[in-house]
Scaffold this motif. Sequence first.
Motif, PDB file in Angstrom:
ATOM      1  N   MET A 291      -4.945  -2.696 -10.108  1.00  0.00           N
ATOM      2  CA  MET A 291      -6.198  -3.167  -9.522  1.00  0.00           C
ATOM      3  C   MET A 291      -7.316  -2.136  -9.669  1.00  0.00           C
ATOM      4  SD  MET A 291      -6.289  -6.192  -8.400  1.00  0.00           S
ATOM      5  CE  MET A 291      -5.145  -7.538  -8.257  1.00  0.00           C
ATOM      6  N   GLN A 292      -6.982  -0.878  -9.489  1.00  0.00           N
ATOM      7  CA  GLN A 292      -8.014   0.147  -9.617  1.00  0.00           C
ATOM      8  C   GLN A 292      -8.515   0.265 -11.048  1.00  0.00           C
ATOM      9  OE1 GLN A 292      -9.370   1.535  -6.727  1.00  0.00           O
ATOM     10  NE2 GLN A 292      -8.037  -0.133  -6.114  1.00  0.00           N
ATOM     11  N   SER A 293      -7.654  -0.072 -12.021  1.00  0.00           N
ATOM     12  CA  SER A 293      -8.099  -0.057 -13.412  1.00  0.00           C
ATOM     13  C   SER A 293      -9.059  -1.200 -13.709  1.00  0.00           C
ATOM     14  CB  SER A 293      -6.888  -0.141 -14.353  1.00  0.00           C
ATOM     15  OG  SER A 293      -6.278  -1.421 -14.283  1.00  0.00           O
ATOM     16  N   LEU A 294      -9.068  -2.222 -12.839  1.00  0.00           N
ATOM     17  CA  LEU A 294      -9.970  -3.365 -13.020  1.00  0.00           C
ATOM     18  C   LEU A 294     -11.265  -3.211 -12.244  1.00  0.00           C
ATOM     19  CD1 LEU A 294      -7.411  -6.331 -12.743  1.00  0.00           C
ATOM     20  CD2 LEU A 294      -8.385  -5.337 -14.825  1.00  0.00           C
ATOM     21  N   ARG A 295     -11.424  -2.121 -11.498  1.00  0.00           N
ATOM     22  CA  ARG A 295     -12.616  -1.953 -10.674  1.00  0.00           C
ATOM     23  C   ARG A 295     -13.862  -1.956 -11.556  1.00  0.00           C
ATOM     24  NH1 ARG A 295     -12.007   0.143  -5.311  1.00  0.00           N
ATOM     25  NH2 ARG A 295     -14.270  -0.089  -5.235  1.00  0.00           N
ATOM     26  N   ASN A 296     -14.878  -2.688 -11.124  1.00  0.00           N
ATOM     27  CA  ASN A 296     -16.159  -2.730 -11.815  1.00  0.00           C
ATOM     28  C   ASN A 296     -17.222  -3.102 -10.817  1.00  0.00           C
ATOM     29  OD1 ASN A 296     -16.710  -5.889 -12.199  1.00  0.00           O
ATOM     30  ND2 ASN A 296     -14.528  -5.514 -12.545  1.00  0.00           N
ATOM     31  N   ALA A 297     -18.473  -2.793 -11.134  1.00  0.00           N
ATOM     32  CA  ALA A 297     -19.563  -2.935 -10.176  1.00  0.00           C
ATOM     33  C   ALA A 297     -19.768  -4.375  -9.689  1.00  0.00           C
ATOM     34  CB  ALA A 297     -20.857  -2.377 -10.772  1.00  0.00           C
TER      35      ALA A 297
ATOM     36  N   ARG B  33      -3.145   4.964   3.821  1.00  0.00           N
ATOM     37  CA  ARG B  33      -3.764   4.006   2.915  1.00  0.00           C
ATOM     38  C   ARG B  33      -3.656   4.498   1.467  1.00  0.00           C
ATOM     39  NH1 ARG B  33      -6.932   0.223   5.586  1.00  0.00           N
ATOM     40  NH2 ARG B  33      -7.385   0.693   7.773  1.00  0.00           N
ATOM     41  N   PRO B  34      -3.844   3.593   0.513  1.00  0.00           N
ATOM     42  CA  PRO B  34      -3.811   4.024  -0.898  1.00  0.00           C
ATOM     43  C   PRO B  34      -4.851   5.084  -1.217  1.00  0.00           C
ATOM     44  CG  PRO B  34      -3.652   1.639  -0.732  1.00  0.00           C
ATOM     45  CD  PRO B  34      -3.943   2.138   0.642  1.00  0.00           C
ATOM     46  N   VAL B  35      -6.052   4.939  -0.638  1.00  0.00           N
ATOM     47  CA  VAL B  35      -7.100   5.946  -0.805  1.00  0.00           C
ATOM     48  C   VAL B  35      -7.707   6.223   0.562  1.00  0.00           C
ATOM     49  CG1 VAL B  35      -7.643   5.295  -3.184  1.00  0.00           C
ATOM     50  CG2 VAL B  35      -8.860   4.188  -1.313  1.00  0.00           C
ATOM     51  N   GLU B  36      -8.271   7.403   0.718  1.00  0.00           N
ATOM     52  CA  GLU B  36      -8.893   7.770   1.982  1.00  0.00           C
ATOM     53  C   GLU B  36     -10.268   7.110   2.086  1.00  0.00           C
ATOM     54  OE1 GLU B  36     -10.317  11.771   4.428  1.00  0.00           O
ATOM     55  OE2 GLU B  36      -9.096  11.936   2.614  1.00  0.00           O
TER      56      GLU B  36
ATOM     57  N   TYR C 243      -6.788 -10.632  -0.886  1.00  0.00           N
ATOM     58  CA  TYR C 243      -6.933 -10.139  -2.260  1.00  0.00           C
ATOM     59  C   TYR C 243      -7.974  -9.028  -2.336  1.00  0.00           C
ATOM     60  CZ  TYR C 243      -7.789 -10.383  -7.328  1.00  0.00           C
ATOM     61  OH  TYR C 243      -7.955 -10.087  -8.653  1.00  0.00           O
ATOM     62  N   SER C 244      -9.060  -9.172  -1.578  1.00  0.00           N
ATOM     63  CA  SER C 244     -10.114  -8.158  -1.604  1.00  0.00           C
ATOM     64  C   SER C 244      -9.614  -6.817  -1.067  1.00  0.00           C
ATOM     65  CB  SER C 244     -11.323  -8.625  -0.789  1.00  0.00           C
ATOM     66  OG  SER C 244     -11.036  -8.629   0.607  1.00  0.00           O
ATOM     67  N   ARG C 245      -8.684  -6.858  -0.103  1.00  0.00           N
ATOM     68  CA  ARG C 245      -8.174  -5.605   0.451  1.00  0.00           C
ATOM     69  C   ARG C 245      -7.365  -4.826  -0.587  1.00  0.00           C
ATOM     70  NH1 ARG C 245     -11.140  -4.060   3.979  1.00  0.00           N
ATOM     71  NH2 ARG C 245      -9.560  -2.823   5.036  1.00  0.00           N
ATOM     72  N   ILE C 246      -6.586  -5.552  -1.388  1.00  0.00           N
ATOM     73  CA  ILE C 246      -5.814  -4.887  -2.441  1.00  0.00           C
ATOM     74  C   ILE C 246      -6.745  -4.384  -3.533  1.00  0.00           C
ATOM     75  CG2 ILE C 246      -3.985  -5.173  -4.147  1.00  0.00           C
ATOM     76  CD1 ILE C 246      -2.815  -7.359  -2.383  1.00  0.00           C
ATOM     77  N   TYR C 247      -7.712  -5.220  -3.915  1.00  0.00           N
ATOM     78  CA  TYR C 247      -8.631  -4.829  -4.988  1.00  0.00           C
ATOM     79  C   TYR C 247      -9.418  -3.571  -4.620  1.00  0.00           C
ATOM     80  CZ  TYR C 247     -12.736  -4.873  -7.980  1.00  0.00           C
ATOM     81  OH  TYR C 247     -13.734  -4.502  -8.837  1.00  0.00           O
ATOM     82  N   LEU C 248      -9.920  -3.502  -3.394  1.00  0.00           N
ATOM     83  CA  LEU C 248     -10.751  -2.374  -2.975  1.00  0.00           C
ATOM     84  C   LEU C 248      -9.932  -1.120  -2.675  1.00  0.00           C
ATOM     85  CD1 LEU C 248     -13.244  -4.266  -0.643  1.00  0.00           C
ATOM     86  CD2 LEU C 248     -13.712  -3.377  -2.928  1.00  0.00           C
ATOM     87  N   GLY C 249      -8.613  -1.228  -2.724  1.00  0.00           N
ATOM     88  CA  GLY C 249      -7.775  -0.062  -2.468  1.00  0.00           C
ATOM     89  C   GLY C 249      -7.620   0.270  -1.008  1.00  0.00           C
ATOM     90  N   ALA C 250      -8.000  -0.667  -0.119  1.00  0.00           N
ATOM     91  CA  ALA C 250      -7.891  -0.411   1.315  1.00  0.00           C
ATOM     92  C   ALA C 250      -6.474  -0.602   1.819  1.00  0.00           C
ATOM     93  CB  ALA C 250      -8.839  -1.333   2.088  1.00  0.00           C
ATOM     94  N   HIS C 251      -5.671  -1.386   1.089  1.00  0.00           N
ATOM     95  CA  HIS C 251      -4.303  -1.652   1.522  1.00  0.00           C
ATOM     96  C   HIS C 251      -3.373  -1.771   0.322  1.00  0.00           C
ATOM     97  CE1 HIS C 251      -4.774  -2.223   5.837  1.00  0.00           C
ATOM     98  NE2 HIS C 251      -5.870  -2.922   5.611  1.00  0.00           N
TER      99      HIS C 251
END
Length: 671
Positions: free
Chosen positions: A281-287, A350-353, A407-415
């Motif tokens: 998911m983090q590899s798919l991050r885009n603005a 969390r996955p990221v701080e 889905y948004s929580r996984i995409y944003l790296g919050a969970h």
Amino acid sequence: MEYIQPYLDFFTQNPGWAIAIVFLIAFGEALLIIGLFVPSTAVLVGAGMLVGTGHLEFWPVFAATAIGAILGDQLSYWAGRLFGERLKTLWPLNRYPVLVARGEDFVRKHGGKSIAIGRFVPGVKAVVPGIVGMFGMGQVYFAVINVSSGLFWALAHVAPGMLFGQVLAMAGELSERLLIVLLVLLVLLAVAGWLIRLFIGGLGPIIERGQDRFAAWAERQPGRFWPRIGAVISPAHPGSLSIILFAALAVTALIAFLHIMSSVFGQSALINTDLSIHNMMQSLRNAPADEIMTMVTMLGDGAVMGTVGIAIVLWLVWRREWRIAGAAFVTILAARLFVPLMKLWLQRPRPVELTGLPEIFSFPSGHTTFATVTLGVFAVLVTHGLRSWGKAVVFAAVGIVVIAIAYSRIYLGAHWMSDVLGGFLFGAAMIAAFGIAIEAVPSRRLQPIGLSIAVLLAFLAAGTIHINRDYTANAEMYSPREAIVLYDQEQWETGAWAGLSRRRIDLAGRNEEKFAAQWAGDLSPLSEALAKDGWTEQGKWSWTLGLAYLDPNRSLADLAPRPALHRGRAAEFTWTKPVAGDANQRLVLRAWKTDVMIGKGDKTYPIYVASLMRERLRHDLNLYAVPSAVVPQPAELESFASLLRSIPGVRIVAVRGLEAKDGLTLVDAMQ
């Protein structure tokens, strides 16, 4: 995109296979009972999306859908005319007596209209054509309604898909990774919708048949215990099926939740799955996707879900439903107390701080849990007393919102993924318990329309206010975390500049667009020089500006420049200048902030990379207008370099003849 493109290319080169699949799906969906298990909506809307993206032609897809639906219903009608009442004793109808009885009631109530209406009603649409044939409806009358409603049904499935396809085509034009994110979300929603439909339409009748058998057995038993249980379980009890389904859901969800919790606590292989999905998911991050997902996740924030919960309870209190209001309040409050206690117990990071969140631990996902419980309470109340298909529609709509938030929580790296699954399963168990309590009482008039309006208004109002007020802070909180590289001025000038990308890297990994300059310092001097030279500042791109792309009659001057991204980041500023003598082309200058800073004295300055491109107006299928990038002329690049040299107070850094070789100008604007 490289994983999807081979399939798109296959259907483009072999449209016959796609048309055959569409025909078989539409045909199978219309057959007696079999249609319960055919994922027609997902496949046919997907075919419409391929039409919208230009990979398939409209008329063959539409014709295959309509003909398949018409022939399937016609075959079912002939079965009813041929076998008559005996049809109900034949397989597979003899396995679904309750569904057949419901279909008969539906036909008696609506008459000939049942053929057209029944196409859009889950469950009964799988038996209506056979039943009208069994009742002796004339062939000509049936054919007229069958053909006309079949054409409308086909259009109702293909047309929305075409619209989605156009949106996805534009998303792919703007960002291929955004396209992948949207496709994954659409697939999840389509699968969830089909499973809900299968559960309600396919398993519901099987459960009802089992209820009949159990009730008949219980009635023959001595004493009062089993006969009373049989009376509650019997289909004659208005809430019996819902109670059984809710009980099964509660037990299944609770067992699954405990299993996930033990897996997380025991550091099982699920941890590796979580890490793999997080990295993907983090590899798919885009603005663009970041903007969408941030707004979606904000709809699950406590401020929004809390407002919705309060609206539900207040509505019930106003209706003097004291016991139900108390049950709803306790259910929502229990979820809100359980999540922080569970997080404090497990203390899973969390996955990221993320600075700014009230909780630093992740299991289970609070957003997913609160959304599931709050919106689930609403769904249970609204569907109280409705038939199975009505319940399916409401729960599917609520499920779409919950899945999007999760889905948004996984995409944003919050969970982690298991955080979201744990929150959803616990919420489902809570909702099932609440549903059993509500369905155990006689059906009463809760005015579902009034409750729906109150909840929808509360949801939209709270969501709109929250996003408008707090979006900037949330966008910063959920922004991708990247390390900042610090150089001093001498390091940058003598070679560190080469460590920065000399070409723009788009979301597909392509690097065809060269940068025209590296700019160190504040961009204000450049903005002033551009304004004096006839350029116009466009500001940052937003999706509201992108709506204009849907109008094929727009001129280039009416359209915002396309949101070209560099390493997933949007441009910090964008300026445009018309090309003399051509209203359909313009120059576009963009600047992106890099992750490099330069230290000079006691101050630090950011480094920007700037590109100069042409844009021309592009029309596809005359359905939308999107600016398309074109390489600028050498004279235009030289003119831009001259403009940089003319800016007062800045210094042009010439490095090893780089300016003459590649057209890249290093600008020192550090004051």
